[in-house]
Scaffold this motif. Structure first.
Motif, PDB file in Angstrom:
ATOM      1  N   GLU A  37      -2.592  -5.959  15.244  1.00  8.41           N
ATOM      2  CA  GLU A  37      -3.025  -4.671  14.799  1.00  8.41           C
ATOM      3  C   GLU A  37      -2.094  -3.595  14.950  1.00  8.41           C
ATOM      4  O   GLU A  37      -1.583  -3.411  15.933  1.00  8.41           O
ATOM      5  CB  GLU A  37      -4.118  -4.445  15.601  1.00  8.41           C
ATOM      6  CG  GLU A  37      -4.745  -2.972  15.168  1.00  8.41           C
ATOM      7  CD  GLU A  37      -6.203  -2.634  16.204  1.00  8.41           C
ATOM      8  OE1 GLU A  37      -6.724  -1.418  15.979  1.00  8.41           O
ATOM      9  OE2 GLU A  37      -6.681  -3.530  16.761  1.00  8.41           O
ATOM     10  N   ARG A  38      -1.520  -3.045  13.877  1.00  6.63           N
ATOM     11  CA  ARG A  38      -0.454  -2.014  13.828  1.00  6.63           C
ATOM     12  C   ARG A  38      -0.890  -0.678  14.042  1.00  6.63           C
ATOM     13  O   ARG A  38      -1.814  -0.349  12.855  1.00  6.63           O
ATOM     14  CB  ARG A  38       0.617  -2.178  12.555  1.00  6.63           C
ATOM     15  CG  ARG A  38       1.152  -3.745  12.575  1.00  6.63           C
ATOM     16  CD  ARG A  38       2.421  -3.515  11.795  1.00  6.63           C
ATOM     17  NE  ARG A  38       3.503  -2.963  12.467  1.00  6.63           N
ATOM     18  CZ  ARG A  38       4.827  -3.070  12.304  1.00  6.63           C
ATOM     19  NH1 ARG A  38       5.372  -4.152  11.341  1.00  6.63           N
ATOM     20  NH2 ARG A  38       5.794  -2.398  13.120  1.00  6.63           N
ATOM     21  N   VAL A  39      -0.779   0.106  14.806  1.00  3.60           N
ATOM     22  CA  VAL A  39      -1.225   1.443  14.958  1.00  3.60           C
ATOM     23  C   VAL A  39       0.113   2.290  14.913  1.00  3.60           C
ATOM     24  O   VAL A  39       1.107   2.088  14.894  1.00  3.60           O
ATOM     25  CB  VAL A  39      -1.977   1.489  16.273  1.00  3.60           C
ATOM     26  CG1 VAL A  39      -3.148   0.473  16.150  1.00  3.60           C
ATOM     27  CG2 VAL A  39      -1.146   1.268  17.495  1.00  3.60           C
ATOM     28  N   ALA A  40      -0.424   3.663  14.984  1.00  4.61           N
ATOM     29  CA  ALA A  40       0.507   4.878  14.959  1.00  4.61           C
ATOM     30  C   ALA A  40       1.344   4.617  14.014  1.00  4.61           C
ATOM     31  O   ALA A  40       2.542   4.628  14.125  1.00  4.61           O
ATOM     32  CB  ALA A  40       1.208   5.033  16.372  1.00  4.61           C
ATOM     33  N   GLY A  41       0.827   4.548  12.643  1.00  5.42           N
ATOM     34  CA  GLY A  41       1.883   4.335  11.622  1.00  5.42           C
ATOM     35  C   GLY A  41       2.608   3.247  11.523  1.00  5.42           C
ATOM     36  O   GLY A  41       3.493   3.011  11.123  1.00  5.42           O
ATOM     37  N   GLY A  42       2.135   1.940  12.178  1.00 10.72           N
ATOM     38  CA  GLY A  42       2.874   0.857  12.123  1.00 10.72           C
ATOM     39  C   GLY A  42       4.012   0.730  13.288  1.00 10.72           C
ATOM     40  O   GLY A  42       4.368  -0.265  13.451  1.00 10.72           O
TER      41      GLY A  42
ATOM     42  N   ALA B 251       9.440  -3.746  23.714  1.00 11.84           N
ATOM     43  CA  ALA B 251       9.077  -2.915  22.425  1.00 11.84           C
ATOM     44  C   ALA B 251       7.602  -2.414  22.706  1.00 11.84           C
ATOM     45  O   ALA B 251       6.879  -2.955  23.559  1.00 11.84           O
ATOM     46  CB  ALA B 251       9.083  -3.833  21.168  1.00 11.84           C
ATOM     47  N   PRO B 252       7.070  -1.399  21.862  1.00 15.70           N
ATOM     48  CA  PRO B 252       5.797  -0.998  22.089  1.00 15.70           C
ATOM     49  C   PRO B 252       4.885  -2.166  21.585  1.00 15.70           C
ATOM     50  O   PRO B 252       4.112  -1.756  20.578  1.00 15.70           O
ATOM     51  CB  PRO B 252       5.756   0.165  21.363  1.00 15.70           C
ATOM     52  CG  PRO B 252       6.905   0.107  20.391  1.00 15.70           C
ATOM     53  CD  PRO B 252       8.114  -0.679  20.875  1.00 15.70           C
ATOM     54  N   VAL B 253       4.789  -3.394  22.314  1.00 20.95           N
ATOM     55  CA  VAL B 253       3.910  -4.253  21.911  1.00 20.95           C
ATOM     56  C   VAL B 253       2.925  -4.435  23.204  1.00 20.95           C
ATOM     57  O   VAL B 253       3.478  -4.783  24.148  1.00 20.95           O
ATOM     58  CB  VAL B 253       4.459  -5.523  21.280  1.00 20.95           C
ATOM     59  CG1 VAL B 253       3.575  -6.573  21.292  1.00 20.95           C
ATOM     60  CG2 VAL B 253       5.376  -5.314  20.296  1.00 20.95           C
TER      61      VAL B 253
ATOM     62  N   ARG C  30       3.678   0.709  16.598  1.00 14.96           N
ATOM     63  CA  ARG C  30       2.925   0.096  17.785  1.00 14.96           C
ATOM     64  C   ARG C  30       2.202  -1.220  17.276  1.00 14.96           C
ATOM     65  O   ARG C  30       1.429  -0.966  16.373  1.00 14.96           O
ATOM     66  CB  ARG C  30       2.313   0.714  18.662  1.00 14.96           C
ATOM     67  CG  ARG C  30       3.065   2.082  19.332  1.00 14.96           C
ATOM     68  CD  ARG C  30       2.341   3.301  19.696  1.00 14.96           C
ATOM     69  NE  ARG C  30       2.905   4.345  20.048  1.00 14.96           N
ATOM     70  CZ  ARG C  30       2.589   5.664  20.204  1.00 14.96           C
ATOM     71  NH1 ARG C  30       1.248   5.779  20.128  1.00 14.96           N
ATOM     72  NH2 ARG C  30       3.032   6.451  20.112  1.00 14.96           N
ATOM     73  N   VAL C  31       2.072  -2.029  18.174  1.00 13.26           N
ATOM     74  CA  VAL C  31       1.425  -3.382  17.913  1.00 13.26           C
ATOM     75  C   VAL C  31       0.201  -3.743  19.019  1.00 13.26           C
ATOM     76  O   VAL C  31       0.768  -3.746  20.262  1.00 13.26           O
ATOM     77  CB  VAL C  31       2.343  -4.575  17.461  1.00 13.26           C
ATOM     78  CG1 VAL C  31       1.859  -5.938  17.278  1.00 13.26           C
ATOM     79  CG2 VAL C  31       3.533  -4.159  16.429  1.00 13.26           C
TER      80      VAL C  31
END
Length: 575
Positions: free
Chosen positions: A379-384, A405-407, A386-387
């Protein structure tokens, strides 16, 4: 051209330049060995004053490196994890030297108690009235290795400063590229724990910090105790191989460590499998890993769910996930009735956290790899940018590959109470790569109900720092705490590294640091019967006044005084 200045602010362009730097450090080693503890404290005092003087310049450089808006509250991260952290380390080392100079153990005056498994616990936070006020509700202990006695801790505390005349040669520090206090703190640890003068090679990401560090370490540079250089892989390899370098310390990735020790490519991997190291000198390391956050099921209020979701998001998104102890795997109970409610709060907080640039090289590629590794479920969030992943507990690449990374991956285990604790500890210890830090979130009522089972659960987590209702980053900021992997790793299977740093008491025979924090912030903590006066911590990514609070904390760390407290409290409470 001035030799000292050129050594501090240029990159050697050939072997003769590197030879000259090592030669200067060799002469500096003689100076270091002849210095009294009092003279070394004077050096630390000059260092502290220089950090205070150039702290604003430091943070400006950090904002440029990380492409942060100078007016953003996120700048607070750079104050707190930069000059503030270094000032704390300087103060702790200075107090240790003062104790040794007066014939006392650095441990004198600290509370010692028994910890599970024939260990001794040294209470390192709070230490003094300012800690008790500024970090009310937080505490931290350094646990010894099993069998180490309180008497041995007292007798050996001080490490290299117990025999300052016995120097340890020239050490190479390969600096980190993420948190800007790491390289300076590692440099100080080499100097004071091991009596080694230091060639510090900055990570190319942090090269813009060179002018600031040159000013900060000016006295150390003038005396030949430190040289700071910039350069790429070739310079790092040449420095590692230089016969005048007797020891290497690296903060970085497992891949970088293994390349240094065994060589690159397939040949290096074959040597590693055989245990045939190319490196002919000792190496210590801090290498990150896959850090878990384990949520112990209990009965939480809606505000508890929302606050702890922000807490978890901070553990992941501080510095945009480019932290060695950024939480990567959230471990929940399948049988927790509030599991879905917490996941809903987490999704909302993960998406709403302030945006920031992906400044660290390769971050976007690693996010894309996480999506590619989880087709249809990522699921990509914050405009892609973050995952969020939901993965099965029986195995996933997120358990073995540090994304840096923001995962964030979420997994679930069956059980409640002791059954869940046993499964969660086994999962973290056996399934996840690395042993640097583990976070635990549990309602105080649940902790009390579990009693000894909860204590044994904390002891069962084989991590260098375990934080209960706090982020392990608090352990990083606690200057007298140890920082590093759980002991026992080898060059062939290095995991999160070998050795410790920070450790302002210069303790020997340590195993881990255990941090405890308040489950709720002030004033809700007091209103709900949990006496803790700390508001939302300024390192939270949602803290609205983090920049001002961080700046005031840094000024206070340089010159603690009662008059500095009101401004800090006022700013923190507004956050």
């Amino acid at each position: 051209m001035d030799t000292v200045n050129s050594a501090a602010d240029t990159a050697p362009d050939d072997s003769s330049s590197l030879d000259a730097l090592v030669g200067e450090l060799r002469r500096g080693e003689e100076t270091w060995g002849a210095m009294s503890l009092s003279a070394r404290r004077d050096l630390l005092a000059a260092l502290s004053e220089a950090v205070r003087e150039h702290a604003g310049e430091w943070v400006d450089a950090a904002c440029a490196i990380k492409r942060l808006d100078p007016g953003s509250p996120l700048v607070g991260e750079e104050w707190i994890s930069g000059p503030y952290a270094l000032l704390g380390g300087i103060g702790a080392l200075s107090a240790t030297l003062a104790a040794l100079a007066s014939g006392r153990s650095p441990v004198d005056g600290f509370r010692l108690s028994r910890a599970p498994g024939d260990r001794v616990a040294v209470r390192v936070l709070p230490h003094g009235p300012f800690d008790r006020l500024l970090l009310h509700g937080f505490r931290a202990e350094v646990w010894s290795e099993p069998g180490v006695t309180a008497g041995r801790l007292k007798e050996t505390a001080g490490l290299g400063q117990r025999t300052p005349e016995k120097t340890g040669g020239v050490g190479l520090v390969l600096g980190a590229g993420n948190i800007l206090s790491i390289a300076p703190l590692d440099t100080l640890y080499e100097l004071f724990a091991h009596n080694r003068v230091v060639l510090l090679k900055l990570n190319p990401v942090t090269d813009p910090l060179l002018p600031v560090l040159t000013k900060v370490f000016a006295r150390f540079v003038e005396l030949g105790l430190v040289r700071i250089v910039t350069g790429g892989v070739d310079l790092g390899a040449a420095a590692v191989a230089h016969p005048g370098i007797g020891h290497v310390h690296i903060t970085g990735s497992v891949r970088s460590h293994d390349t240094i020790v065994f060589g690159p490519g397939e040949e290096g991997r074959e040597r590693q499998a055989r245990g045939e190291a190319l490196l002919d000198k000792p190496i210590t390391s801090e290498l990150g890993g896959v850090s878990p956050t384990i949520v112990v099921p209990g009965k939480w209020s809606k505000r508890d769910l929302a606050y702890q979701a922000e807490h978890l998001v901070t553990q992941k998104l501080h510095n945009n996930g480019y932290n060695c102890i950024a939480s990567q795997v959230l471990v929940l109970s399948e049988d927790w009735p509030q599991k879905d409610d917490f996941l809903g709060a987490l999704r909302a907080a993960f998406a709403a956290a302030p945006p920031r640039p992906a400044y660290y090289p390769g971050s976007d590629d690693r996010c894309r790899a996480a999506v590619r590794d989880h087709p249809g479920t990522a699921e990509r969030v914050a405009g892609g940018s973050r995952v969020l992943l939901e993965v099965p507990a029986d195995g996933d690449v997120a358990f073995t590959e540090e994304y840096f990374a923001p995962v964030l991956a979420v997994t679930s285990l069956p059980g409640r109470g002791r059954e869940f604790l046993d499964r969660a500890a086994a999962f973290a210890d056996e399934r996840l790569s690395g042993t640097l830090g583990a976070n635990v979130v549990a309602h105080p009522r649940t902790i009390r109900a579990l009693g000894a089972d909860f204590t044994h659960f904390v002891a069962a987590l084989r991590y260098g720092t375990v934080a209960v209702n706090a982020w392990t980053g608090v352990g990083y900021l606690t200057a007298r705490a140890t920082w590093g992997a759980f002991p026992g790793h080898t060059l062939r299977d290095v995991q999160s590294g070998i050795g410790t740093v920070h450790n302002g008491l210069l303790l020997d025979g340590t195993e881990r640091t255990v941090v405890h924090g308040p489950f709720r912030p002030f004033p809700r903590s007091v209103l709900t019967g949990l006496f803790a006066l700390s508001p939302r911590p300024p390192w939270f990514v949602t803290h609205r006044t983090a920049a001002t609070t961080g700046r005031r904390l840094t000024a206070f760390a340089g010159r603690p005084s009662w008059t500095g407290l009101p401004g800090i409290f006022a700013s923190a409470l507004r956050g």
